[in-house]
Design a protein around this motif. Structure first.
Motif, mmCIF file in Angstrom:
data_model
loop_
_atom_site.group_PDB
_atom_site.id
_atom_site.type_symbol
_atom_site.label_atom_id
_atom_site.label_comp_id
_atom_site.label_asym_id
_atom_site.label_seq_id
_atom_site.Cartn_x
_atom_site.Cartn_y
_atom_site.Cartn_z
ATOM 1 N N LEU A 237 0.829 -1.195 0.000
ATOM 2 C CA LEU A 237 0.000 0.000 0.000
ATOM 3 C C LEU A 237 0.868 1.251 0.000
ATOM 4 O O LEU A 237 1.752 1.387 0.842
ATOM 5 N N SER A 238 0.626 2.116 -0.967
ATOM 6 C CA SER A 238 1.206 3.457 -0.958
ATOM 7 C C SER A 238 2.727 3.442 -0.790
ATOM 8 O O SER A 238 3.282 4.110 0.065
ATOM 9 N N ALA A 254 -12.756 4.578 -6.418
ATOM 10 C CA ALA A 254 -12.282 4.518 -5.037
ATOM 11 C C ALA A 254 -11.874 5.905 -4.547
ATOM 12 O O ALA A 254 -11.372 6.728 -5.315
ATOM 13 N N ARG A 255 -12.094 6.164 -3.265
ATOM 14 C CA ARG A 255 -11.711 7.461 -2.700
ATOM 15 C C ARG A 255 -10.197 7.635 -2.694
ATOM 16 O O ARG A 255 -9.685 8.741 -2.873
ATOM 17 N N ASP A 256 -9.486 6.556 -2.439
ATOM 18 C CA ASP A 256 -8.026 6.584 -2.358
ATOM 19 C C ASP A 256 -7.528 5.145 -2.438
ATOM 20 O O ASP A 256 -8.328 4.199 -2.563
ATOM 21 N N HIS A 278 3.023 7.153 1.608
ATOM 22 C CA HIS A 278 2.401 8.377 1.097
ATOM 23 C C HIS A 278 0.909 8.406 1.419
ATOM 24 O O HIS A 278 0.081 8.669 0.537
ATOM 25 N N LEU A 279 0.541 8.155 2.650
ATOM 26 C CA LEU A 279 -0.861 8.067 3.042
ATOM 27 C C LEU A 279 -1.453 9.452 3.318
ATOM 28 O O LEU A 279 -0.774 10.322 3.866
ATOM 29 N N MET A 284 -4.888 7.203 6.912
ATOM 30 C CA MET A 284 -4.375 6.843 8.230
ATOM 31 C C MET A 284 -5.518 6.663 9.226
ATOM 32 O O MET A 284 -5.489 5.736 10.063
ATOM 33 N N GLY A 285 -6.530 7.492 9.125
ATOM 34 C CA GLY A 285 -7.676 7.351 10.000
ATOM 35 C C GLY A 285 -8.382 6.020 9.807
ATOM 36 O O GLY A 285 -8.794 5.376 10.777
ATOM 37 N N ARG A 286 -8.526 5.609 8.561
ATOM 38 C CA ARG A 286 -9.225 4.337 8.292
ATOM 39 C C ARG A 286 -8.376 3.132 8.731
ATOM 40 O O ARG A 286 -8.914 2.156 9.265
#
Length: 444
Positions: A237-238, A254-256, A278-279, A284-286
């Motif tokens: 991821l990222s 997708a949102r991100d 690169h979040l 990060m909240g999710r």
């Protein structure tokens, strides 16, 4: 009378953690026996830990004490992200992530269709882990089920515990390395049935990353997780800005990047996401909300030029993200968790952050065990845990011996030297289930 169920006794400077250190000097987080003894039962689990003077009388007649003198005895290191089929692409020159996969990795991984090749590499892989003091690892196989069979077979024969899975890729890879949503699901289900919970082995559902899996395959990965509670999930991821742009193109709804996985049920406490460089704040909240784990792979992030992990951002008190530390061989350039921690220190320095020695050693032992949900099995020197151990020599190299003379009696400085100058030469011995599984040769 001595307990006759004791089958092994290991003496040395025992060091373990019972909670995360709050910062430099927090020895309240540490259990330390300067002259300690660890007693192991017939099942390979720790029976007792304490001072040599208190426990020496518990050693049964006929059980030899492995005496490691002034060396440190810690829980075996835990690597939370490493690629088994990439042992012969480590140190490949001059490419960033997507080019590196095409130019080196995808070519090499095709060879793991051959069970003989896979078995030979599994033996080398386990040898290398143990030589570096790593006793548990979370491992990517190739797309071929036989690669995972070979890996689990080798680990189980040695008494080691792995978490591993067959990579799922149904697009954007050579034909010889692609499966389908249906075959990836079927192969994963078969491997879970054969290996998950067999001895010390555990399975990880393993879609390589969003670029190489269609929505149908990500749905199949989510189905495997729903149908088999307790299995892990691992993916990437990222890691790289070009990768993120390609994911955005492939999944416009997708949102991100994180949302791509979230929509298919791939986030959760047993989910490990490699890199996470690169979040966005929302991502990060999710990750925090779902209990997912962000895996820091410093040597590969530097070698492939992906970016700098932001530990402080992931550790915000209002939405902390669970983290783990890993080598990421073969993008990573060392099998050693000590070398990995040294590079992590440098990455965080560039972020104006810090990594004390106690935190580094906690991360690669109990911290990584907690990230895997396995702290009741591995990661600390406590009764009931597997007796997986690493023995570290504080004077392993001339440079270390020379430096150690200046800090004699200061344990924290000694540990920092071990973390920053140590490597495979520091590992005097490695134990699996109380049995010596690697012994450094004299002069090696």
């Amino acid at each position: 009378m001595p307990d006759q169920s004791i089958t092994a006794a290991i003496r040395g400077r025992l060091l373990s953690f019972h909670r995360p250190p709050a910062g430099p000097g927090d020895f309240d987080a540490v259990r330390h026996h300067e002259d300690g003894l660890l007693l192991v039962g017939a099942d390979g689990r720790i029976l007792e830990v304490g001072d040599w003077a208190d426990l020496r009388g518990r050693v049964p007649e006929g059980v030899a004490v492995d005496d490691h003198g002034g060396k440190l005895v810690l829980p075996g290191f835990i690597d939370t992200h490493i690629h088994f089929p990439q042992t012969q692409v480590i140190a490949s020159y001059g490419a960033q992530l997507l080019d590196w996969l095409e130019k080196y990795t995808f070519i090499e991984e095709q060879r793991f269709a051959d069970p003989v090749h896979a078995a030979a590499n599994a033996a080398f892989f386990m040898d290398e882990l143990l030589r570096n003091g790593t006793t548990t690892a979370v491992v990517y196989g190739s797309v071929h089920p036989q690669s995972v069979d070979a890996l689990f077979t080798e680990a189980e024969s040695r008494g080691a515990g792995l978490i591993a899975g067959k990579v799922m890729m149904d697009r954007h890879a050579p034909a010889a390395l692609t499966d389908t949503a249906e075959s990836g699901y079927r192969d994963g289900k078969d491997l879970i049935g054969r290996w998950h919970g067999k001895g010390r082995q555990r399975y990880a559902v393993t879609p390589r990353f969003a670029i190489t899996s269609t929505e149908a395959q990500l749905e199949a990965a989510g189905a495997l997780l729903r149908e088999h509670p307790g299995v892990h999930m691992q993916t990437h991821l990222s890691e790289n800005t070009d990768e993120i742009a390609e994911v955005r193109r492939l999944f416009p709804g997708a949102r991100d990047y994180t949302d791509v996985y979230d929509r298919f049920g791939l986030l959760g406490p047993t989910s490990l996401f490699g890199h996470c460089i690169h979040l966005s704040e929302a991502e990060m909240g999710r990750l925090s909300e779902s209990g997912s784990v962000a895996v820091f792979c410093p040597t590969s992030n530097l070698f492939i030029g992906s970016g700098l992990f932001d530990l402080d951002a992931l550790s915000m008190p209002q939405r902390p993200v669970r983290t783990a530390l890993a080598t990421d061989v073969g993008g990573g350039t060392s099998y050693s968790m000590l070398r990995t921690a040294a590079e992590a220190y440098k990455v965080l320095q560039l972020r104006r952050q810090n990594l004390p020695a106690l935190s580094a050693l906690h991360w690669m032992t109990r911290g990584n065990a907690e990230a895997l949900g396995m702290a009741d099995e591995i990661g600390s020197l406590e009764p009931g845990r597997w007796a997986d151990l690493v023995v570290l020599d504080p004077a392993a190299t001339p440079a270390m011996r020379h430096r150690m003379k200046a800090v004699e009696g200061n344990l924290e400085e000694e540990l920092f030297i071990q973390v920053t100058l140590g490597d495979d030469r520091s590992v005097a011995a490695t134990y699996l289930r109380g049995r010596n599984s690697h012994l450094r040769q004299s002069g090696a």
